[in-house]
Design an enzyme around this catalytic site. Structure first.
Site, PDB file in Angstrom:
ATOM      1  N   SER A  29      28.608  31.998 -90.355  1.00 40.44           N
ATOM      2  CA  SER A  29      27.554  32.381 -89.411  1.00 40.44           C
ATOM      3  C   SER A  29      26.820  31.146 -88.913  1.00 40.44           C
ATOM      4  O   SER A  29      27.342  30.030 -89.027  1.00 40.44           O
ATOM      5  CB  SER A  29      26.595  33.378 -90.080  1.00 40.44           C
ATOM      6  OG  SER A  29      25.760  33.981 -89.120  1.00 40.44           O
ATOM      7  N   ASN A  30      25.651  31.309 -88.338  1.00 44.83           N
ATOM      8  CA  ASN A  30      24.881  30.171 -87.816  1.00 44.83           C
ATOM      9  C   ASN A  30      23.386  30.416 -87.977  1.00 44.83           C
ATOM     10  O   ASN A  30      22.979  31.455 -88.482  1.00 44.83           O
ATOM     11  CB  ASN A  30      25.254  29.923 -86.348  1.00 44.83           C
ATOM     12  CG  ASN A  30      24.953  31.123 -85.487  1.00 44.83           C
ATOM     13  OD1 ASN A  30      23.803  31.511 -85.313  1.00 44.83           O
ATOM     14  ND2 ASN A  30      25.999  31.758 -84.961  1.00 44.83           N
ATOM     15  N   ARG A  31      22.589  29.467 -87.526  1.00 44.65           N
ATOM     16  CA  ARG A  31      21.152  29.489 -87.801  1.00 44.65           C
ATOM     17  C   ARG A  31      20.310  30.274 -86.794  1.00 44.65           C
ATOM     18  O   ARG A  31      19.087  30.178 -86.800  1.00 44.65           O
ATOM     19  CB  ARG A  31      20.609  28.061 -87.846  1.00 44.65           C
ATOM     20  CG  ARG A  31      21.160  27.238 -88.976  1.00 44.65           C
ATOM     21  CD  ARG A  31      20.495  25.868 -89.001  1.00 44.65           C
ATOM     22  NE  ARG A  31      21.104  25.003 -89.985  1.00 44.65           N
ATOM     23  CZ  ARG A  31      20.850  25.060 -91.290  1.00 44.65           C
ATOM     24  NH1 ARG A  31      19.976  25.941 -91.756  1.00 44.65           N
ATOM     25  NH2 ARG A  31      21.459  24.243 -92.116  1.00 44.65           N
TER      26      ARG A  31
END
Ligand code: C5P
Length: 222
Positions: A29-31
Site C-alpha cells: 500500500s502507500n501513505r
C-alpha cells in the site's frame, strides 16, 4: 457560496490508498491518508452537490450526506467506480491507486523458506481508473499529480496522456502532501492554470471545487 450552488450536480470522488493483497494477512500500500478526497467530498456536499465517495481504507469519518463506497484494491476501486459512473457529471480522482499488484495472491499465509534465500515478487499493472473514466468522454474529469520532482511538467504530461480536463498538482515527500492537514496546489487545464496557496485541506478543497465547477460550467456552455 450557498448550500444550493451545486444543486443537481453529481460528483464521484475516489480517495485514499488501495491495498494490494499478497496473502490473507499481507498487502502492498502507500501513505495516502484520504484527507484531500474527504475534504473535497465535504466541500462539494456543503455546496449542494450529490457526492459519491469511493474510498480505500482510511481512518476518516465519512462527511454527512455523502454516499460512501468502501473498497480495498485498485481492481475493487475500478469496479465500484464504473458501477456508479453513469449519470455522474464530474469525476475527481484523488485516490493514490497502487500502480501494481502482486501477480498472484496466496490463499494461505505465505511461509518463510527453509533457507536464507531471498524471494522475488512479480507485480502486474493495475488499470488506470482516471484514464478509463476519461476515455468514456461522459464526465468532466479531474486528476491529481503528486510528485517529488518536476511537478508541473509531470502534471501537464498527465493531463495530456490521461486525456483529462484538469489536474491538481501537489508536492509530496518529506513534510508535504500525504498525511498532512494542509497543502498547496497548482491546478492546470488545457489553456490555463491557477495557484492555490498553502492552506488547510478544508479551505483548499472549497477553492478547488470552485475552480472545477467554473471550468465544468464553461465547458458545458461553449
Ligand atoms: O499516473 P499517476 O498515478 O501519477 O496519476 C495520478 C492520478 O491518476 C490521480 O488522480 C489518481 O487518482 C489517478 N489514478 C487512477 N488509477 C490508477 C493510477 C492513478 O485513477 N491506476
Amino acid at each position: 457560496w450557498t448550500a444550493r450552488d451545486l444543486a443537481g450536480i453529481r460528483i464521484l470522488i475516489t480517495a485514499g490508498p488501495t491495498r494490494e493483497a499478497l496473502d490473507p494477512v499481507r498487502f502492498i500500500s502507500n501513505r495516502s491518508s484520504g484527507k484531500m478526497g474527504y475534504a473535497l467530498a465535504a466541500a462539494a456536499t456543503a455546496a449542494g452537490a450529490e457526492v459519491t465517495l469511493v474510498s480505500g481504507p482510511v481512518t476518516l469519518p465519512v462527511p454527512a450526506g455523502v454516499k460512501h463506497i468502501s473498497v480495498e484494491s485498485a481492481q475493487d476501486m475500478y469496479a465500484a467506480t464504473f458501477q456508479s459512473i453513469d449519470n455522474q457529471d464530474i469525476f475527481i480522482g484523488t485516490a493514490a491507486v497502487a500502480d501494481y499488484r502482486p501477480a498472484s495472491v496466496a490463499t494461505q499465509k505465505m511461509k518463510k523458506g527453509q533457507t536464507d534465500t531471498d524471494i522475488t515478487l512479480t507485480l502486474v499493472r493495475n488499470p488506470d481508473i482516471l484514464a478509463a473514466v476519461a476515455a468514456t468522454q461522459k464526465v468532466f474529469t479531474v486528476g491529481f499529480a503528486a510528485e517529488t520532482e518536476h511537478l508541473l511538467e509531470h502534471a501537464r504530461q498527465k493531463l495530456i496522456n490521461k486525456k483529462i480536463n484538469m489536474i491538481a498538482a501537489n508536492w509530496v515527500g518529506v513534510d508535504r502532501g500525504f498525511e498532512r492537514d494542509d497543502n498547496a496546489l497548482t491546478v492546470l487545464w488545457s489553456d490555463g492554470e491557477i495557484q492555490l496557496p498553502y492552506a488547510p485541506k478544508a479551505t483548499l478543497a472549497q477553492q478547488l471545487i470552485r475552480v472545477v465547477i467554473e471550468r465544468y460550467r464553461q465547458g458545458n456552455v461553449e
